[in-house]
Design a protein around this motif. Structure first.
Motif, PDB file in Angstrom:
ATOM      1  N   UNK A 109       0.885  -0.982   0.233  1.00 24.04           N
ATOM      2  CA  UNK A 109       0.008  -0.082  -0.057  1.00 24.04           C
ATOM      3  C   UNK A 109       0.846   1.066   0.108  1.00 24.04           C
ATOM      4  N   UNK A 112       2.979   1.641  -3.289  1.00 21.92           N
ATOM      5  CA  UNK A 112       2.330   2.179  -4.785  1.00 21.92           C
ATOM      6  C   UNK A 112       1.783   3.273  -4.419  1.00 21.92           C
ATOM      7  N   UNK A 119       2.305   1.327 -10.428  1.00 18.21           N
ATOM      8  CA  UNK A 119       1.020   0.784 -10.707  1.00 18.21           C
ATOM      9  C   UNK A 119       0.986  -0.009 -11.902  1.00 18.21           C
ATOM     10  N   UNK A 122       1.423  -3.532 -11.495  1.00 18.94           N
ATOM     11  CA  UNK A 122       0.216  -4.125 -10.912  1.00 18.94           C
ATOM     12  C   UNK A 122      -0.841  -4.165 -11.896  1.00 18.94           C
ATOM     13  N   UNK A 123      -1.150  -3.536 -12.773  1.00 14.12           N
ATOM     14  CA  UNK A 123      -2.257  -3.424 -14.060  1.00 14.12           C
ATOM     15  C   UNK A 123      -1.923  -4.665 -14.754  1.00 14.12           C
ATOM     16  N   UNK A 127      -3.946  -7.136 -11.676  1.00 12.34           N
ATOM     17  CA  UNK A 127      -5.230  -6.937 -11.983  1.00 12.34           C
ATOM     18  C   UNK A 127      -5.974  -8.269 -12.846  1.00 12.34           C
ATOM     19  N   UNK A 130      -6.736 -10.851 -10.530  1.00 16.34           N
ATOM     20  CA  UNK A 130      -7.749 -10.501  -9.840  1.00 16.34           C
ATOM     21  C   UNK A 130      -9.248 -10.800 -10.580  1.00 16.34           C
ATOM     22  N   UNK A 164     -10.314  -7.083   3.056  1.00 16.39           N
ATOM     23  CA  UNK A 164     -10.577  -6.158   3.933  1.00 16.39           C
ATOM     24  C   UNK A 164     -10.417  -6.835   5.626  1.00 16.39           C
TER      25      UNK A 164
ATOM     26  N   UNK B 168     -10.244  -0.101   4.187  1.00 18.53           N
ATOM     27  CA  UNK B 168      -9.804  -0.889   3.075  1.00 18.53           C
ATOM     28  C   UNK B 168      -9.705   0.030   1.818  1.00 18.53           C
ATOM     29  N   UNK B 171      -7.463   2.604   2.085  1.00 14.81           N
ATOM     30  CA  UNK B 171      -5.881   2.240   2.026  1.00 14.81           C
ATOM     31  C   UNK B 171      -5.547   1.553   0.720  1.00 14.81           C
ATOM     32  N   UNK B 172      -6.489   0.785   0.020  1.00 15.50           N
ATOM     33  CA  UNK B 172      -5.993   0.276  -1.294  1.00 15.50           C
ATOM     34  C   UNK B 172      -6.159   1.023  -2.340  1.00 15.50           C
ATOM     35  N   UNK B 174      -5.043   3.187  -4.645  1.00 15.51           N
ATOM     36  CA  UNK B 174      -4.404   3.034  -6.095  1.00 15.51           C
ATOM     37  C   UNK B 174      -4.598   1.700  -6.478  1.00 15.51           C
ATOM     38  N   UNK B 175      -4.788   0.530  -5.754  1.00 17.51           N
ATOM     39  CA  UNK B 175      -4.938  -0.559  -6.376  1.00 17.51           C
ATOM     40  C   UNK B 175      -6.101  -0.924  -6.773  1.00 17.51           C
ATOM     41  N   UNK B 176      -7.213  -0.460  -6.007  1.00 22.45           N
ATOM     42  CA  UNK B 176      -8.580  -0.615  -6.287  1.00 22.45           C
ATOM     43  C   UNK B 176      -8.908   0.252  -7.896  1.00 22.45           C
ATOM     44  N   UNK B 178      -6.842   1.003 -10.226  1.00 24.02           N
ATOM     45  CA  UNK B 178      -6.428   0.472 -11.367  1.00 24.02           C
ATOM     46  C   UNK B 178      -6.880  -1.107 -11.746  1.00 24.02           C
ATOM     47  N   UNK B 179      -7.230  -1.879 -10.486  1.00 20.41           N
ATOM     48  CA  UNK B 179      -7.694  -3.111 -10.676  1.00 20.41           C
ATOM     49  C   UNK B 179      -9.329  -3.078 -11.149  1.00 20.41           C
ATOM     50  N   UNK B 180      -9.992  -2.399 -10.692  1.00 21.77           N
ATOM     51  CA  UNK B 180     -11.437  -2.019 -10.841  1.00 21.77           C
ATOM     52  C   UNK B 180     -11.772  -0.982 -11.561  1.00 21.77           C
TER      53      UNK B 180
END
Lengths: 211, 211
Positions: A109, A112, A119, A122-123, A127, A130, A164, B168, B171-172, B174-176, B178-180
């Motif tokens: 966290x 990033x 990122x 990650x992408x 992703x 996921x 979470x 969450x 916190x997440x 940037x991850x969310x 790009x991922x979602x």
DNA sequence: CTTTGTGCTAACAATATTGTTAATCATTAT
DNA sequence: ATAATGATTAACAATATTGTTAGCACAAAG
């Protein structure tokens, strides 16, 4: 002599020390001199093998993102099982993984957040995994729902719930220890209890507990 | 001139810049020169008003821990309401608070992790409030359970669930994103959806939804 | 008007931190 | 044996970062 590390393990020693330091203190908190000292080598060796602090950090971060990918990939494997077992295994496996790598979530966290460039990695690595996990889960939920075996819920929300709930005890570890210090017998007992509780919460949400 | 900040607001300017820098980059990542520059003053002023980087940081951290205490204290107030309303207000209030202070959780987790000394402040300011919140909630749950209105569950687990689920997404972030990224219309829509979902998850767990 | 105190600046100082380089050591190949 | 190659060290260098200090400006109080 006091050095059993003759020739080529220096690089590995540095990597190990760097991993510990970066995970513990983050990129800005970790110091190359401290890493070298922890590895038992002069800090010149660090530059000899990895050129710069950045390059060394890249190696560690890439390694950690790979680990993150592995755990997700592992969850996709158990497709043959019924939904309930898949969820129990997936949730407990994820929890155990974090328990074995308790500094990983904060590290990911943080880094990033401060380096949005990363990122991209990650992408293209996280992703897709996921998405596979979610699509997989959604299909199973839909099928069970058609047969009246569970509620119809959004798999994205379930995955987010799981992550979470599982991550928090490790992120907030110091806070929990002092706040709930006397309220739980031991840290191990608390974690075991929390793991079961998270499984229950998710199964409950899907109404999969009594079938 | 280009400075409307004549006399005594320099200290406030530094505090504002420091808050932003510390929350964004953490203690080690924040630099006094950068803070001074962001505040539009020479870095000597920073030392003039706050002596050292540590002292300045203390001020910010104490302020943030106070904010953390306030939100918990606010939740205790709504005692007159029925359990369901108390939960909805408490969960949504907590979510909104974090949405208004999205960098706070990471900051607190990080700095308490790297400076376990600060935990004393937590022990005496946060822990008692947390205990009050939990005792309060447990009493309400027990009473509702006696009347067959809800399940009997551990309030500590419920509080942990709420905090886990609410924190969450931020916190997440940037991850969310790009991922979602493409899977949700907008960030605001996602957050609103997630807030409602978290309320539902908790009410569901207590079986308070259909009474 | 002078004195006094406070905010402020610029320059300096000290240390920390990252990175480099020339010389040495050890091992292997020729 | 010797040349070559890669690992290692110690010393140096450059910059970043935190902190200090002497003095200036300016307003308020005497």
């Amino acid at each position: 002599m006091d050095r059993a590390n003759n020739q080529r393990d220096t690089e590995a020693l540095i990597l190990q020390a760097a991993e510990r330091e970066f995970l513990e203190k983050g990129y800005t908190g970790a110091k190359t001199t401290s890493i070298a000292e922890a590895a038992g080598v002069t800090h010149a060796m660090l530059h000899y093998y990895f050129r710069t602090k950045d390059k060394l950090f890249e190696k560690i971060l890439a390694d950690k993102l790979d680990k993150l990918g592995e755990i997700m990939f592992g969850v996709i494997g158990n497709t043959g099982l019924p939904l309930r077992e898949r969820l129990v295994q997936g949730i407990e496996g994820h929890f155990d993984f974090i328990a074995a790598n308790p500094l990983l979530p904060r590290f990911v966290f943080n880094e990033l957040h401060s380096l949005p460039d990363r990122l991209e990695a990650v992408k293209y690595k996280i992703a897709p995994l996921a998405k596979a996990v979610i699509d997989n889960l959604q299909a199973a939920i839909d099928e069970n729902n058609r047969r009246g075996k569970c509620r119809h819920v959004d798999a994205r929300m379930i995955v987010m719930d799981i992550v979470s709930l599982n991550i928090f005890p490790f992120l907030a570890n110091p806070l929990i220890s002092t706040t709930f210090g006397t309220l739980f017998e031991s840290r191990e007992a608390f974690l075991e209890m929390r793991k079961k509780e998270n499984v229950r919460t998710i199964l409950d949400k899907l109404r999969l507990d009594y079938e």
